[in-house]
Write a protein that holds these residues in place. Sequence first.
Motif, PDB file in Angstrom:
ATOM      1  N   GLN A  90       0.829  -1.206   0.000  1.00 43.39           N
ATOM      2  CA  GLN A  90       0.000   0.000   0.000  1.00 43.39           C
ATOM      3  C   GLN A  90       0.867   1.261   0.000  1.00 43.39           C
ATOM      4  OE1 GLN A  90      -0.972  -2.706   2.255  1.00 43.39           O
ATOM      5  NE2 GLN A  90      -2.182  -3.257   0.450  1.00 43.39           N
ATOM      6  N   ILE A  91       2.025   1.174   0.636  1.00 43.03           N
ATOM      7  CA  ILE A  91       2.925   2.324   0.706  1.00 43.03           C
ATOM      8  C   ILE A  91       3.571   2.598  -0.647  1.00 43.03           C
ATOM      9  CG2 ILE A  91       5.064   3.202   1.742  1.00 43.03           C
ATOM     10  CD1 ILE A  91       4.368   1.629   4.265  1.00 43.03           C
ATOM     11  N   ASP A  92       4.029   1.540  -1.310  1.00 44.61           N
ATOM     12  CA  ASP A  92       4.721   1.683  -2.599  1.00 44.61           C
ATOM     13  C   ASP A  92       4.140   0.714  -3.631  1.00 44.61           C
ATOM     14  OD1 ASP A  92       6.869   3.691  -2.252  1.00 44.61           O
ATOM     15  OD2 ASP A  92       7.571   2.327  -0.699  1.00 44.61           O
ATOM     16  N   PRO A  93       2.894   0.921  -4.047  1.00 44.53           N
ATOM     17  CA  PRO A  93       2.245  -0.045  -4.949  1.00 44.53           C
ATOM     18  C   PRO A  93       2.904  -0.150  -6.322  1.00 44.53           C
ATOM     19  CG  PRO A  93       0.921   1.951  -4.737  1.00 44.53           C
ATOM     20  CD  PRO A  93       2.004   2.045  -3.705  1.00 44.53           C
ATOM     21  N   GLU A  94       3.534   0.932  -6.769  1.00 43.67           N
ATOM     22  CA  GLU A  94       4.072   0.934  -8.134  1.00 43.67           C
ATOM     23  C   GLU A  94       5.331   0.084  -8.284  1.00 43.67           C
ATOM     24  OE1 GLU A  94       5.963   4.417  -5.985  1.00 43.67           O
ATOM     25  OE2 GLU A  94       4.024   3.394  -6.051  1.00 43.67           O
ATOM     26  N   ILE A  95       5.980  -0.276  -7.169  1.00 40.47           N
ATOM     27  CA  ILE A  95       7.217  -1.068  -7.277  1.00 40.47           C
ATOM     28  C   ILE A  95       7.143  -2.361  -6.461  1.00 40.47           C
ATOM     29  CG2 ILE A  95       8.760   0.851  -7.830  1.00 40.47           C
ATOM     30  CD1 ILE A  95       9.542   0.959  -4.864  1.00 40.47           C
ATOM     31  N   THR A  96       5.929  -2.796  -6.137  1.00 43.30           N
ATOM     32  CA  THR A  96       5.790  -4.005  -5.308  1.00 43.30           C
ATOM     33  C   THR A  96       4.811  -5.020  -5.893  1.00 43.30           C
ATOM     34  OG1 THR A  96       4.097  -2.881  -3.964  1.00 43.30           O
ATOM     35  CG2 THR A  96       6.375  -2.808  -3.155  1.00 43.30           C
ATOM     36  N   GLY A  97       4.438  -4.842  -7.145  1.00 39.54           N
ATOM     37  CA  GLY A  97       3.416  -5.704  -7.744  1.00 39.54           C
ATOM     38  C   GLY A  97       3.773  -7.178  -7.766  1.00 39.54           C
ATOM     39  N   ASN A  98       5.065  -7.490  -7.835  1.00 42.24           N
ATOM     40  CA  ASN A  98       5.493  -8.892  -7.907  1.00 42.24           C
ATOM     41  C   ASN A  98       5.939  -9.457  -6.559  1.00 42.24           C
ATOM     42  OD1 ASN A  98       5.087  -9.059 -10.707  1.00 42.24           O
ATOM     43  ND2 ASN A  98       7.109  -8.191 -11.122  1.00 42.24           N
ATOM     44  N   LEU A  99       5.742  -8.698  -5.496  1.00 40.24           N
ATOM     45  CA  LEU A  99       6.204  -9.144  -4.185  1.00 40.24           C
ATOM     46  C   LEU A  99       5.053  -9.701  -3.356  1.00 40.24           C
ATOM     47  CD1 LEU A  99       8.685  -6.280  -3.192  1.00 40.24           C
ATOM     48  CD2 LEU A  99       9.215  -8.519  -4.169  1.00 40.24           C
ATOM     49  N   VAL A 100       5.323 -10.807  -2.683  1.00 39.72           N
ATOM     50  CA  VAL A 100       4.328 -11.430  -1.808  1.00 39.72           C
ATOM     51  C   VAL A 100       4.973 -11.674  -0.444  1.00 39.72           C
ATOM     52  CG1 VAL A 100       4.927 -13.726  -2.704  1.00 39.72           C
ATOM     53  CG2 VAL A 100       2.760 -13.388  -1.524  1.00 39.72           C
ATOM     54  N   PRO A 101       4.300 -11.299   0.649  1.00 44.71           N
ATOM     55  CA  PRO A 101       4.907 -11.470   1.970  1.00 44.71           C
ATOM     56  C   PRO A 101       4.848 -12.916   2.454  1.00 44.71           C
ATOM     57  CG  PRO A 101       2.720 -10.530   2.192  1.00 44.71           C
ATOM     58  CD  PRO A 101       2.995 -10.619   0.716  1.00 44.71           C
ATOM     59  N   ILE A 102       5.880 -13.330   3.153  1.00 44.42           N
ATOM     60  CA  ILE A 102       5.827 -14.576   3.914  1.00 44.42           C
ATOM     61  C   ILE A 102       5.025 -14.267   5.173  1.00 44.42           C
ATOM     62  CG2 ILE A 102       7.178 -16.287   5.192  1.00 44.42           C
ATOM     63  CD1 ILE A 102       9.465 -15.754   3.202  1.00 44.42           C
ATOM     64  N   PRO A 103       3.910 -14.944   5.416  1.00 46.86           N
ATOM     65  CA  PRO A 103       2.978 -14.504   6.464  1.00 46.86           C
ATOM     66  C   PRO A 103       3.500 -14.607   7.892  1.00 46.86           C
ATOM     67  CG  PRO A 103       2.283 -16.598   5.535  1.00 46.86           C
ATOM     68  CD  PRO A 103       3.393 -16.102   4.668  1.00 46.86           C
ATOM     69  N   GLU A 104       4.517 -15.420   8.124  1.00 44.04           N
ATOM     70  CA  GLU A 104       5.100 -15.495   9.466  1.00 44.04           C
ATOM     71  C   GLU A 104       6.106 -14.350   9.629  1.00 44.04           C
ATOM     72  OE1 GLU A 104       5.674 -16.899  13.321  1.00 44.04           O
ATOM     73  OE2 GLU A 104       4.153 -17.414  11.831  1.00 44.04           O
ATOM     74  N   PRO A 105       5.919 -13.471  10.618  1.00 43.78           N
ATOM     75  CA  PRO A 105       6.833 -12.331  10.773  1.00 43.78           C
ATOM     76  C   PRO A 105       8.284 -12.788  10.948  1.00 43.78           C
ATOM     77  CG  PRO A 105       4.901 -12.072  12.175  1.00 43.78           C
ATOM     78  CD  PRO A 105       4.847 -13.469  11.625  1.00 43.78           C
ATOM     79  N   ILE A 106       9.177 -12.081  10.293  1.00 44.58           N
ATOM     80  CA  ILE A 106      10.600 -12.372  10.460  1.00 44.58           C
ATOM     81  C   ILE A 106      11.114 -11.763  11.764  1.00 44.58           C
ATOM     82  CG2 ILE A 106      11.338 -10.370   9.083  1.00 44.58           C
ATOM     83  CD1 ILE A 106      13.064 -13.795   9.099  1.00 44.58           C
ATOM     84  N   LEU A 107      10.555 -10.594  12.150  1.00 41.25           N
ATOM     85  CA  LEU A 107      10.893  -9.954  13.421  1.00 41.25           C
ATOM     86  C   LEU A 107       9.662  -9.252  13.984  1.00 41.25           C
ATOM     87  CD1 LEU A 107      14.299  -8.100  12.725  1.00 41.25           C
ATOM     88  CD2 LEU A 107      13.998 -10.328  13.816  1.00 41.25           C
ATOM     89  N   GLU A 108       9.643  -9.104  15.289  1.00 38.90           N
ATOM     90  CA  GLU A 108       8.681  -8.237  15.964  1.00 38.90           C
ATOM     91  C   GLU A 108       9.496  -7.097  16.569  1.00 38.90           C
ATOM     92  OE1 GLU A 108       4.961  -9.070  18.854  1.00 38.90           O
ATOM     93  OE2 GLU A 108       6.913  -9.306  19.818  1.00 38.90           O
ATOM     94  N   VAL A 109       9.356  -5.917  15.983  1.00 40.34           N
ATOM     95  CA  VAL A 109      10.246  -4.807  16.310  1.00 40.34           C
ATOM     96  C   VAL A 109       9.524  -3.784  17.188  1.00 40.34           C
ATOM     97  CG1 VAL A 109      11.719  -2.992  15.373  1.00 40.34           C
ATOM     98  CG2 VAL A 109      11.453  -5.152  14.129  1.00 40.34           C
ATOM     99  N   PRO A 110      10.074  -3.478  18.359  1.00 36.75           N
ATOM    100  CA  PRO A 110       9.459  -2.455  19.211  1.00 36.75           C
ATOM    101  C   PRO A 110       9.640  -1.050  18.636  1.00 36.75           C
ATOM    102  CG  PRO A 110      10.955  -3.882  20.461  1.00 36.75           C
ATOM    103  CD  PRO A 110      11.220  -4.121  19.007  1.00 36.75           C
ATOM    104  N   VAL A 111       8.666  -0.205  18.889  1.00 37.93           N
ATOM    105  CA  VAL A 111       8.815   1.232  18.669  1.00 37.93           C
ATOM    106  C   VAL A 111       9.079   1.849  20.039  1.00 37.93           C
ATOM    107  CG1 VAL A 111       7.677   3.371  17.967  1.00 37.93           C
ATOM    108  CG2 VAL A 111       7.329   1.269  16.642  1.00 37.93           C
ATOM    109  N   PHE A 112      10.256   2.444  20.175  1.00 38.82           N
ATOM    110  CA  PHE A 112      10.670   3.010  21.458  1.00 38.82           C
ATOM    111  C   PHE A 112      10.481   4.523  21.479  1.00 38.82           C
ATOM    112  CE2 PHE A 112      13.546  -0.791  21.305  1.00 38.82           C
ATOM    113  CZ  PHE A 112      13.047  -1.435  22.431  1.00 38.82           C
ATOM    114  N   ILE A 113      10.124   5.019  22.654  1.00 43.21           N
ATOM    115  CA  ILE A 113      10.098   6.454  22.913  1.00 43.21           C
ATOM    116  C   ILE A 113      11.198   6.760  23.917  1.00 43.21           C
ATOM    117  CG2 ILE A 113       8.757   8.387  23.846  1.00 43.21           C
ATOM    118  CD1 ILE A 113       6.231   6.856  23.084  1.00 43.21           C
ATOM    119  N   VAL A 114      12.059   7.684  23.571  1.00 40.17           N
ATOM    120  CA  VAL A 114      13.119   8.129  24.477  1.00 40.17           C
ATOM    121  C   VAL A 114      12.802   9.567  24.875  1.00 40.17           C
ATOM    122  CG1 VAL A 114      15.606   8.394  24.819  1.00 40.17           C
ATOM    123  CG2 VAL A 114      14.743   6.685  23.192  1.00 40.17           C
TER     124      VAL A 114
END
Length: 243
Positions: A90-114
């Motif tokens: 959805q962010i970059d539809p014009e350059i991702t038409g042939n890409l498919v995600p592997i549904p199992e997350p590779i990482l779970e990344v925290p968003v930190f506030i400092v």
Amino acid sequence: MNKVHKINTIYCWLFTLLLLSSKLFGAPQTLRFFTSFDTPDIKLAQAILEEAFKQNHYHTIFILEAYRRSISRANSEGDGEVLRVANLKQIDPEITGNLVPIPEPILEVPVFIVNHNPISNFTHYNDLKPYRNGVLKGIRVLEKNVPNIHTISTYPSLFKLLNKKRIDNLITSDYFIEEITYNPDFQTEFYIHTLLKIDVFTYLNMKHVKLVAPIAATLKTMKKDGTYKRVESIIRSQYYSIQ
């Protein structure tokens, strides 16, 4: 000419034999993955992918490119993109038409506030609206979601702004909290809070769509059998002195 022709013919036959022998003996195919980051987070994702694909009899190599070029090459000539957010298409539809995600997350990344506050009641991006929020330029998911944003090119500049209280919060997304605490500009009077966690995914080129399910299953197994944690420990020890 006849001699040259014979030599070329021999080389052609040798090359053909090499190709046939590699197929005959089941030599693993090498897949090229692209990324636009060179951080411990990415090194962890790459190590996990390397192991997951190895278990499925594939080799992997990783190529560093600028953001859009990385995605574009994964989408066209390459085999995949190492790590992106769930809504990449959805962010970059014009350059991702042939890409498919592997549904199992590779990482779970925290968003930190400092910030300078020992107490935090933040649970959503919207909670940050009343504040001046500094974000490192190029972290698209934060640039898109953090309100009242000030994008800065370097971490030292962000920490200096926070130290001088010219911003209220420094917002960052790192798998390893040590990326913050080991930063030479991190001050002992700063506090770190977790805002939320983001699942990030590996994307495969559609030509490898048959690999999506088996790689997802392998990633799940790696998380259950301790392989994932073992790889994480190895990467952490390579970058940080305290495990």
